[in-house]
Design a protein around this motif. Sequence first.
Motif, PDB file in Angstrom:
ATOM      1  N   GLY A 186       0.819  -1.206   0.000  1.00  0.00           N
ATOM      2  CA  GLY A 186       0.000   0.000   0.000  1.00  0.00           C
ATOM      3  C   GLY A 186       0.851   1.252   0.000  1.00  0.00           C
ATOM      4  O   GLY A 186       0.468   2.287   0.541  1.00  0.00           O
ATOM      5  N   GLU A 187       1.983   1.154  -0.666  1.00  0.00           N
ATOM      6  CA  GLU A 187       2.976   2.232  -0.582  1.00  0.00           C
ATOM      7  C   GLU A 187       2.570   3.502  -1.316  1.00  0.00           C
ATOM      8  O   GLU A 187       2.960   4.601  -0.917  1.00  0.00           O
ATOM      9  CB  GLU A 187       4.339   1.741  -1.108  1.00  0.00           C
ATOM     10  CG  GLU A 187       4.375   1.351  -2.580  1.00  0.00           C
ATOM     11  CD  GLU A 187       4.025  -0.108  -2.838  1.00  0.00           C
ATOM     12  OE1 GLU A 187       4.294  -0.582  -3.956  1.00  0.00           O
ATOM     13  OE2 GLU A 187       3.472  -0.760  -1.919  1.00  0.00           O
ATOM     14  N   ARG A 188       1.751   3.383  -2.354  1.00  0.00           N
ATOM     15  CA  ARG A 188       1.352   4.582  -3.108  1.00  0.00           C
ATOM     16  C   ARG A 188       0.100   5.227  -2.521  1.00  0.00           C
ATOM     17  O   ARG A 188       0.082   6.435  -2.264  1.00  0.00           O
ATOM     18  CB  ARG A 188       1.101   4.214  -4.576  1.00  0.00           C
ATOM     19  CG  ARG A 188       2.333   3.781  -5.344  1.00  0.00           C
ATOM     20  CD  ARG A 188       1.996   3.655  -6.832  1.00  0.00           C
ATOM     21  NE  ARG A 188       3.145   3.183  -7.599  1.00  0.00           N
ATOM     22  CZ  ARG A 188       3.383   1.921  -7.920  1.00  0.00           C
ATOM     23  NH1 ARG A 188       2.534   0.970  -7.502  1.00  0.00           N
ATOM     24  NH2 ARG A 188       4.435   1.567  -8.631  1.00  0.00           N
TER      25      ARG A 188
ATOM     26  N   MET B 254      10.605  12.007   1.733  1.00  0.00           N
ATOM     27  CA  MET B 254      10.231  10.596   1.765  1.00  0.00           C
ATOM     28  C   MET B 254      10.468   9.964   0.389  1.00  0.00           C
ATOM     29  O   MET B 254      10.234  10.592  -0.647  1.00  0.00           O
ATOM     30  CB  MET B 254       8.774  10.442   2.178  1.00  0.00           C
ATOM     31  CG  MET B 254       8.325   9.000   2.373  1.00  0.00           C
ATOM     32  SD  MET B 254       9.317   8.071   3.563  1.00  0.00           S
ATOM     33  CE  MET B 254       8.930   8.939   5.096  1.00  0.00           C
ATOM     34  N   GLU B 255      10.920   8.713   0.383  1.00  0.00           N
ATOM     35  CA  GLU B 255      11.175   7.975  -0.847  1.00  0.00           C
ATOM     36  C   GLU B 255      10.436   6.633  -0.813  1.00  0.00           C
ATOM     37  O   GLU B 255      10.110   6.115   0.263  1.00  0.00           O
ATOM     38  CB  GLU B 255      12.677   7.736  -1.027  1.00  0.00           C
ATOM     39  CG  GLU B 255      13.486   9.021  -1.177  1.00  0.00           C
ATOM     40  CD  GLU B 255      14.971   8.744  -1.331  1.00  0.00           C
ATOM     41  OE1 GLU B 255      15.376   7.571  -1.125  1.00  0.00           O
ATOM     42  OE2 GLU B 255      15.708   9.693  -1.645  1.00  0.00           O
ATOM     43  N   MET B 256      10.219   6.063  -2.008  1.00  0.00           N
ATOM     44  CA  MET B 256       9.424   4.854  -2.132  1.00  0.00           C
ATOM     45  C   MET B 256       9.998   3.692  -1.322  1.00  0.00           C
ATOM     46  O   MET B 256       9.264   2.986  -0.613  1.00  0.00           O
ATOM     47  CB  MET B 256       9.298   4.444  -3.597  1.00  0.00           C
ATOM     48  CG  MET B 256       8.406   3.242  -3.834  1.00  0.00           C
ATOM     49  SD  MET B 256       6.672   3.563  -3.415  1.00  0.00           S
ATOM     50  CE  MET B 256       6.196   4.579  -4.835  1.00  0.00           C
ATOM     51  N   ASP B 257      11.302   3.475  -1.410  1.00  0.00           N
ATOM     52  CA  ASP B 257      11.902   2.363  -0.678  1.00  0.00           C
ATOM     53  C   ASP B 257      11.720   2.517   0.825  1.00  0.00           C
ATOM     54  O   ASP B 257      11.519   1.530   1.541  1.00  0.00           O
ATOM     55  CB  ASP B 257      13.391   2.246  -1.009  1.00  0.00           C
ATOM     56  CG  ASP B 257      13.637   1.704  -2.408  1.00  0.00           C
ATOM     57  OD1 ASP B 257      12.682   1.169  -3.008  1.00  0.00           O
ATOM     58  OD2 ASP B 257      14.774   1.816  -2.892  1.00  0.00           O
TER      59      ASP B 257
ATOM     60  N   ILE C 119       9.060   0.949   5.950  1.00  0.00           N
ATOM     61  CA  ILE C 119       8.283   1.293   7.138  1.00  0.00           C
ATOM     62  C   ILE C 119       6.978   0.511   7.168  1.00  0.00           C
ATOM     63  O   ILE C 119       6.567  -0.007   8.216  1.00  0.00           O
ATOM     64  CB  ILE C 119       8.014   2.808   7.189  1.00  0.00           C
ATOM     65  CG1 ILE C 119       9.327   3.567   7.401  1.00  0.00           C
ATOM     66  CG2 ILE C 119       7.030   3.147   8.308  1.00  0.00           C
ATOM     67  CD1 ILE C 119       9.189   5.076   7.309  1.00  0.00           C
ATOM     68  N   ARG C 120       6.325   0.413   6.011  1.00  0.00           N
ATOM     69  CA  ARG C 120       5.060  -0.334   5.962  1.00  0.00           C
ATOM     70  C   ARG C 120       5.277  -1.793   6.349  1.00  0.00           C
ATOM     71  O   ARG C 120       4.461  -2.388   7.065  1.00  0.00           O
ATOM     72  CB  ARG C 120       4.457  -0.243   4.560  1.00  0.00           C
ATOM     73  CG  ARG C 120       3.915   1.124   4.184  1.00  0.00           C
ATOM     74  CD  ARG C 120       2.600   1.416   4.869  1.00  0.00           C
ATOM     75  NE  ARG C 120       1.508   0.705   4.238  1.00  0.00           N
ATOM     76  CZ  ARG C 120       0.241   0.792   4.624  1.00  0.00           C
ATOM     77  NH1 ARG C 120      -0.098   1.541   5.660  1.00  0.00           N
ATOM     78  NH2 ARG C 120      -0.708   0.123   4.004  1.00  0.00           N
ATOM     79  N   ARG C 121       6.360  -2.366   5.860  1.00  0.00           N
ATOM     80  CA  ARG C 121       6.657  -3.758   6.207  1.00  0.00           C
ATOM     81  C   ARG C 121       6.924  -3.897   7.701  1.00  0.00           C
ATOM     82  O   ARG C 121       6.388  -4.799   8.356  1.00  0.00           O
ATOM     83  CB  ARG C 121       7.862  -4.252   5.417  1.00  0.00           C
ATOM     84  CG  ARG C 121       8.192  -5.716   5.687  1.00  0.00           C
ATOM     85  CD  ARG C 121       9.446  -6.180   4.995  1.00  0.00           C
ATOM     86  NE  ARG C 121       9.583  -7.621   5.157  1.00  0.00           N
ATOM     87  CZ  ARG C 121       9.539  -8.498   4.171  1.00  0.00           C
ATOM     88  NH1 ARG C 121       9.372  -8.106   2.929  1.00  0.00           N
ATOM     89  NH2 ARG C 121       9.668  -9.796   4.416  1.00  0.00           N
TER      90      ARG C 121
ATOM     91  N   LEU D 201       2.968   8.793   5.799  1.00  0.00           N
ATOM     92  CA  LEU D 201       4.391   8.731   5.500  1.00  0.00           C
ATOM     93  C   LEU D 201       4.786   9.723   4.419  1.00  0.00           C
ATOM     94  O   LEU D 201       5.831  10.384   4.515  1.00  0.00           O
ATOM     95  CB  LEU D 201       4.782   7.309   5.076  1.00  0.00           C
ATOM     96  CG  LEU D 201       4.564   6.216   6.119  1.00  0.00           C
ATOM     97  CD1 LEU D 201       4.956   4.860   5.572  1.00  0.00           C
ATOM     98  CD2 LEU D 201       5.346   6.531   7.393  1.00  0.00           C
ATOM     99  N   TRP D 202       3.959   9.850   3.390  1.00  0.00           N
ATOM    100  CA  TRP D 202       4.295  10.757   2.286  1.00  0.00           C
ATOM    101  C   TRP D 202       4.244  12.224   2.700  1.00  0.00           C
ATOM    102  O   TRP D 202       4.799  13.087   2.021  1.00  0.00           O
ATOM    103  CB  TRP D 202       3.357  10.510   1.099  1.00  0.00           C
ATOM    104  CG  TRP D 202       3.688   9.253   0.349  1.00  0.00           C
ATOM    105  CD1 TRP D 202       2.927   8.133   0.260  1.00  0.00           C
ATOM    106  CD2 TRP D 202       4.879   8.983  -0.379  1.00  0.00           C
ATOM    107  NE1 TRP D 202       3.555   7.176  -0.486  1.00  0.00           N
ATOM    108  CE2 TRP D 202       4.760   7.665  -0.902  1.00  0.00           C
ATOM    109  CE3 TRP D 202       6.033   9.711  -0.656  1.00  0.00           C
ATOM    110  CZ2 TRP D 202       5.755   7.078  -1.677  1.00  0.00           C
ATOM    111  CZ3 TRP D 202       7.039   9.124  -1.433  1.00  0.00           C
ATOM    112  CH2 TRP D 202       6.887   7.826  -1.933  1.00  0.00           C
TER     113      TRP D 202
END
Length: 243
Positions: A46-48, A60-63, A68-70, A54-55
């Motif tokens: 659910g990163e996007r 903040m960057e995608m990785d 963090i989500r993991r 977080l964004w």
Amino acid sequence: MTGSRVTRSIVAITAHSGDFVWRAGGALALSAARGDSVRVICLSFGERGESQGLWKRPHMEMDTVKRIRREEAEEAAAALGVDVDFYDLGDYPLVVSEDARERVVAALRDAQPDVLLTHVANDPYNRDHNTAHETALATRMVAQAMGHDRATTPIGATQVLMFEPHQPEVCGFVPNLLLDITPVFDRKRKAMEVMSAQHHLIEYYTELGQRRGVQARRNGASGDVLQAEAYQRVFPLVGAELI
């Protein structure tokens, strides 16, 4: 077997890494506390689209979001007492490849679930949820096939329960199970508090649990049922008498 109760296998297939916490955390914790085998499959982080908190942070960057989500999902799963697997298929949109489906089928045959938990069939607000639902039903079907991968064991007539969406009326969600999660609500609350990317949902799902608890009492539950989660079965409930 725990006491006189036969332990069961529960698998949840979710679109994003936070979904199992908000929507089914009570059911998962309850099953784990009873000694059941409980596994969560998160098709994406659910990163996007599911990581607003977080964004909003600078630089903040995608990785970093994925990491963090993991970490948050792993900590939440530990609070609930369940295992979690991450498929990292991307979100908004979630696209499940044939290889990913085969991986889910293999996981189902390994787990031999008595119950599958997943999203509703039609969520007009979040089509990733539809994809996860279809993935759950499609992989269940293949996992049942006698002629698929003869080296592994087909699953049985696994019941599928849809957990409550954020906008149930618009999604056509009609619950036919109100599950008492009062004994484990503290675990669910602890798991929710871990999810910083969606911290704004804690109050909503706390209040929802209380409202469903009220409905459970109005439908015959005892007065000590304070929190509940709502589910809708996909397949008929089989019994020997009217209930």
